[in-house]
Design an enzyme around this catalytic site. Structure first.
Site, PDB file in Angstrom:
ATOM      1  N   ILE A 168      50.355  56.348  11.985  1.00 19.96           N
ATOM      2  CA  ILE A 168      49.931  57.806  11.581  1.00 19.96           C
ATOM      3  C   ILE A 168      48.901  58.128  12.968  1.00 19.96           C
ATOM      4  O   ILE A 168      48.814  59.308  13.478  1.00 19.96           O
ATOM      5  CB  ILE A 168      48.920  57.797  10.379  1.00 19.96           C
ATOM      6  CG1 ILE A 168      49.694  57.382   9.119  1.00 19.96           C
ATOM      7  CG2 ILE A 168      48.450  59.349   9.982  1.00 19.96           C
ATOM      8  CD1 ILE A 168      50.986  57.937   8.885  1.00 19.96           C
ATOM      9  N   CYS A 175      42.375  49.817  13.602  1.00 23.01           N
ATOM     10  CA  CYS A 175      43.574  50.616  13.684  1.00 23.01           C
ATOM     11  C   CYS A 175      44.298  50.190  14.828  1.00 23.01           C
ATOM     12  O   CYS A 175      43.877  50.351  15.660  1.00 23.01           O
ATOM     13  CB  CYS A 175      43.316  51.993  13.497  1.00 23.01           C
ATOM     14  SG  CYS A 175      44.965  53.059  13.513  1.00 23.01           S
ATOM     15  N   ILE A 200      42.713  42.707   4.884  1.00 27.19           N
ATOM     16  CA  ILE A 200      43.029  43.039   6.232  1.00 27.19           C
ATOM     17  C   ILE A 200      43.541  44.465   6.392  1.00 27.19           C
ATOM     18  O   ILE A 200      43.887  45.145   5.488  1.00 27.19           O
ATOM     19  CB  ILE A 200      44.033  41.825   6.753  1.00 27.19           C
ATOM     20  CG1 ILE A 200      45.355  42.181   5.963  1.00 27.19           C
ATOM     21  CG2 ILE A 200      43.526  40.393   6.593  1.00 27.19           C
ATOM     22  CD1 ILE A 200      46.476  41.508   6.389  1.00 27.19           C
ATOM     23  N   ASN A 201      43.388  44.954   7.742  1.00 27.72           N
ATOM     24  CA  ASN A 201      43.973  46.221   7.894  1.00 27.72           C
ATOM     25  C   ASN A 201      45.645  45.559   8.339  1.00 27.72           C
ATOM     26  O   ASN A 201      45.584  44.662   8.104  1.00 27.72           O
ATOM     27  CB  ASN A 201      43.163  46.620   9.086  1.00 27.72           C
ATOM     28  CG  ASN A 201      43.577  48.212   9.435  1.00 27.72           C
ATOM     29  OD1 ASN A 201      44.591  48.841   9.136  1.00 27.72           O
ATOM     30  ND2 ASN A 201      42.520  48.900   9.816  1.00 27.72           N
TER      31      ASN A 201
END
Ligand SMILES: Cc1cc2nc3c(=O)[nH]c(=O)nc-3n(C[C@H](O)[C@H](O)[C@H](O)COP(=O)(O)OP(=O)(O)OC[C@H]3O[C@@H](n4cnc5c(N)ncnc54)[C@H](O)[C@@H]3O)c2cc1C
Ligand SMILES: Cc1cc2nc3c(=O)[nH]c(=O)nc-3n(C[C@H](O)[C@H](O)[C@H](O)COP(=O)(O)OP(=O)(O)OC[C@H]3O[C@@H](n4cnc5c(N)ncnc54)[C@H](O)[C@@H]3O)c2cc1C
Ligand SMILES: Cc1cc2nc3c(=O)[nH]c(=O)nc-3n(C[C@H](O)[C@H](O)[C@H](O)COP(=O)(O)O)c2cc1C
Ligand SMILES: Cc1cc2nc3c(=O)[nH]c(=O)nc-3n(C[C@H](O)[C@H](O)[C@H](O)COP(=O)(O)O)c2cc1C
Ligand code: FES
Ligand code: FES
Lengths: 270, 301, 301, 270
Positions: free
Chosen positions: C70, C129, C190-191
């Protein structure tokens, strides 16, 4: 040890034997190579699962080219298996494992012992050793065959089947049928004597049998269980500790899926 | 149609290999697959002496894959040479021997022992097994240690050397570069990703070792990404693996930059997978009129 | 039965939160779920100014999960405060605002702006990210950078601070320790794990950004392992996430050491997942006679 | 915009319309809220897949509480969908998206345009605007409705259905039926005039329609497609570029799944 393949097997019938215990007949060419104590890997189709589920061969019908599996529902795979209907196909990997050494029982007094979901593989074992059936895989018969089976409660699945081929002694944990206690208790209480034991069941039972056999100076063949990935001896996932350095591994590990699942209790280091 | 690929002068009839540790030495899968049809058999990790491995349970299933903590059980180099290499002499395929050790010396000993074995086409050095406490992964998670062990192995190795990299690192590009700088002839990746499963009913780890290495289709996106990153960081060839289940998956790795690929955990799902991957690659090439598999390598930039 | 958990003095009615970026600000899922039943709503990452995010395709499915890139599209802190925080005032649940930025200053600006917002119970700082080039993950892959940004944020933050860690590192324990040492009140992990998918028919990346962050059941074993490792490395509470689909998964994270859990990608599979996880946890507690959810935390050692 | 839920829908019928194109009727309460141009997310049960597959509502039968989906098999999910039989259940998420703004067509000359697998959603649109059916969701009717549909070849699926509600002009890429060329070519060749276009189809077709509408000074509503994860506006996966700053995103991005899939062509920045 038979040939090995992954192939489709056709469901001939499926029914519930007792709460959570299912009885499945599959048509497969592999039936011709199936010996008592061997197993197959059954694949769920659920894509979250990848590994074959090891299930023992409970009975073989060579005329119909069919094998019988009796399994308990414990998780995703076995839950899926209950949904299959006659005419459906299942993928199986087989025939796996060594099976019980019937020749070691020739002319001897044999007791087959099963506990819980370890009961099923002893049925074909008793059948073969009794000689009381047509189309068997060997012509070895025992002098006598007694079956000593341990259950939790009065749901003594397969009991009627055993009676066809052998004397049957039952032990139940809750005492609802037969001896209250385990299979060893039942042996003592019913004065069952034998030269050879062939057994499958939970680990504590197998340990007790090993001790019992040592004490009585008889031979016990026990079928072990472990988590498996390949089922064919390649991944080294399913080992058990052996007394001697194992011939394949060169350490004290034998592969249950290929060197077993049946071992002489003497060789195992519990 | 050409499916032959070359790595460090070794020619493979096709790019399909077996993932070390998932195929034994080929013996067990010879019942299912014609080993002659494979690009190479990569054997289970072997050390200088027999290793008992970890306690059981050693394997467990997870969503779309599995965890293993075999702990590099192996019969040691002597038995390996006598039995496994001997067995492989019957087959017309390349043999890559996967080597493990606890210290650099362990590795060197095995590499030297294999130097005179003509049946060995290449060596794959496992510095990325997450399941043993000493050695192994320590070399694979630190670029200086990786550089050091690679150069020392290169000094004694008679066969070309593939360094097998761990995905459990911040930068796979850096690790790939360290291996290349130290003289590695190729790299292979990915080894398993460290994972854990807890049996909430028994309140125990699913594996005796607590953690295990994750493999299978679930890890494929991570593997493809790392192959891509590595292939943009180094010039040496890459053998890609991680969740390959069919020809399309193999093509994906090749397009990401792999020269060859290996099939691991999916052998357990379907023992015919390796052969099917070979066929699947050929089908793709036929469908899209690809004359030479080497045209597809790294084509997606 | 007690399902209440506490993190940095904030009391959550149960340990179930939403994974930032998978639940908007709750508005879209209010059609499906009673937000009052959740421990907390964790909102989509917000920056000091509106961000357009990455080009499409931004999402793609993979085996047992998905990849997203995204690129942290968000309407900026002004709109966020006026619209999203306002919306959340109707609900009796805790609000955790996820903050993103390209530079430390960006983060500080948002954190300061939120200081006076009483509707904000905690801040979650996204330094992990994988889908934006600047900032973000750079802070999450280097322990000194993580220490630095954490301490600077802690200096200005009025609400307790959760640092959200990246799994794309060699040692999660080190990163957790850096966050703790810098004063973080909690960590979340976790990301997503960086992954890639190639469309072999179109010979293109499945995502315009080439790589994307992987989430869903496929990553659960890695997430559980990292939560376990982090919980053995630090004393501050951990919010665990990665592939949670049901109550059993949540219990697994809690047993690995998490104080709370978040549901991410599985909201897309089943918009009722968060509520079902709350129920599933209660069912487990009933079945095993667990009086207090806090008894289960880190119980598997 | 209707309520949204994930629920079971019962398969009423399924048949193949043309090679690889399937026609599925599902019984679902959601039918009552379904407007032309909206879509549902259909979940495969294959566990390797998690995301709902967006499929447009082709037709609505309010009496039977049913919706019709017409889909092309392109991958895992759609391949699985073909296996469902009457009586089976499928999980769907709906009703999603905004649908075509029928009120903008009241009393006007409307052309509905579809290309390839973009044809289906225009059927209910034509049906509603024609007023030639009972139980419609709105009582808006157009002055006239013409359908201009583009296909690859003579497999002109749904053509008969369109003829029930509108004049039908066909364009085929290979010229086997109707005008050889695309829908815009067909408009010109058949002298179709209109005030409003409602369209769905591949990107190049939608771009051409936007240009055509600008040139002719008419309004075009186009239905866009993008990869989706949530389908409900939360993940920001499915955006399209808008001319103006979008009200929700505050950047030039609108969410196709909730702000669309239907947009005024003028507002889109291709
Ligand atoms: C040689 C052998 C013979 C067996 N014979 C029978 C039999 O005749 N009838 C029967 O009901 N059960 C038998 N079992 C146990 C049976 O394999 C498991 O109950 C079954 O695999 C559970 O699968 P699941 O998907 O339902 O459970 P899950 O817990 O969902 O399975 C997850 C994973 O764990 C493995 N697993 C779980 N429990 C066991 C177990 N007890 N042993 C080995 N692997 C396990 C599964 O194979 C799978 O890989 C046998 C096991 C072995 C090793
Ligand atoms: C608003 C909207 C309406 C649609 N209406 C229809 C319709 O009425 N009939 C029809 O046949 N198709 C329609 N599509 C396209 C349809 O969604 C895809 O063909 C379908 O999702 C493919 O799924 P699969 O599992 O077979 O393919 P796979 O390629 O296996 O799917 C993998 C992933 O990609 C996604 N995906 C693949 N192709 C597309 C695509 N073209 N658009 C969006 N996502 C895609 C899938 O949903 C899934 O998440 C529509 C798409 C959108 C966005
Ligand atoms: C049971 C098992 C044992 C393995 N043993 C080794 C090994 O000895 N040496 C090694 O380098 N990799 C080993 N691996 C890693 C695989 O070779 C491969 O890198 C990894 O599994 C990823 O590929 P896959 O997803 O196709 O399995 C092992 C993997 C499994 C599943
Ligand atoms: C579409 C999408 C958008 C995300 N956006 C954010 C974000 O803005 N900030 C953040 O910290 N994490 C973000 N994440 C990561 C999730 O919060 C979560 O950490 C991760 O997806 C793992 O959990 P899961 O497997 O349950 O999805 C996003 C994940 C997805 C799938
Ligand atoms: S299961 Fe692989 S060796 Fe036994
Ligand atoms: S698909 Fe999630 S916002 Fe549209």
């Amino acid at each position: 040890m038979g040939r090995k393949e992954k192939s489709e097997a056709k469901v001939l019938s499926q029914k519930m034997l007792a709460e959570g215990i299912f009885d499945l007949w599959l048509e497969t060419d592999l039936a011709m190579d199936a010996h008592p104590g061997q197993f197959v890997g059954v694949y769920p189709t659920n894509k979250s699962t990848l590994l074959p589920r090891p299930i023992s061969i409970c009975e073989v019908d060579r005329e119909k080219s069919a094998i019988r599996l009796v399994y308990r529902v414990v998780g995703t795979g076995t839950a899926e298996f209950t949904l299959y209907q006659p005419g459906d196909y299942m993928m199986i990997l087989g025939i796996l494992g060594n099976g019980f050494p019937l020749d070691k029982a020739a002319g001897k007094r044999v007791v087959v012992m099963g506990g819980g979901i370890g009961v099923p593989p002893l049925l074909q074992t008793a059948k073969e050793l009794s000689g009381k059936a047509a189309n068997l895989s060997s012509n070895v018969t025992a002098a006598s065959v007694a079956a000593v089976m341990g259950y939790r409660n009065q749901k003594t699945f397969l009991a009627e089947d055993f009676r066809k081929y052998s004397e049957l002694v039952i032990a139940t944990e809750d005492g609802s049928v037969g001896t209250k206690g385990n299979v060893i208790d039942a042996m003592g209480q019913q004065n069952v004597e034998c030269d050879v034991i062939m057994a499958c069941g939970p680990m504590p039972m197998l340990k007790a049998i090993k001790a019992y056999a040592e004490e009585k100076g008889i031979t016990a063949y026990i079928s072990l269980e472990e988590r498996m990935a390949c089922g064919v001896g390649a991944c080294l996932g399913c080992i058990c500790k052996t007394k001697e350095v194992d011939e394949h591994s060169h350490v004290h590990n034998a592969r249950i899926c290929t060197d077993g699942p049946v071992f002489d209790a003497e060789d195992i280091d519990f | 149609m050409n499916t032959q690929v070359e790595i460090a002068g070794v020619k493979f009839k096709n790019p399909v290999m077996t993932g070390s540790g998932t195929f034994g030495s080929g013996m067990e899968y010879a019942d299912f697959v014609d080993l002659n049809k494979l690009g190479a058999v990569v054997t289970k990790g072997v050390a200088n002496v027999p290793w008992p491995g970890n306690p059981v349970p050693r394997v467990t299933e997870v969503y779309g894959g599995m965890l293993n903590a075999i702990g590099l059980q192996n019969p040691g180099i002597d038995v390996f040479i006598e039995r496994d290499l001997e067995f492989l002499k019957k087959y017309d395929t390349k043999v890559i021997v996967n080597v493990c050790g606890k210290s650099v010396e362990d590795y060197l000993e095995v590499v030297e022992r294999l130097g005179d074995e003509s049946r060995v086409d290449m060596l794959e050095i496992n510095v990325s097994c997450p399941n043993v406490k000493e050695g192994a992964i320590a070399f694979g998670q630190n670029k200086d240690a990786l550089f050091d062990i690679t150069s020392r192995i290169k000094k004694v190795a008679k066969q070309p050397v593939i360094m097998k990299l761990s995905p459990n690192v911040t930068s796979i590009a850096e690790m790939a570069k360290a291996a290349e700088a130290a003289g590695a002839d190729a790299i292979s990746l990915i080894n398993t990703i460290t994972g854990m499963k807890i049996d909430i009913h028994k309140r125990k780890f699913a594996l005796a070792n607590k953690t295990g290495g994750m493999s299978g289709p679930a890890i494929k996106p991570v593997a493809v990404r790392m192959v891509y990153e590595a292939s943009h960081a180094v010039k040496i060839p890459i053998i890609g693996m991680g969740g390959i289940a069919n020809g399309d998956d193999a093509i994906e790795f090749i397009m990401a930059g792999a020269t060859a690929v290996a099939v691991g955990a999916m052998n357990f799902h379907d023992p015919y997978t390796t052969e099917k991957v070979v066929e699947g690659i050929e089908n793709y090439m036929t469908r899209y009129n690809v004359e030479d598999i080497n045209e597809l390598r790294g084509i997606v930039e």
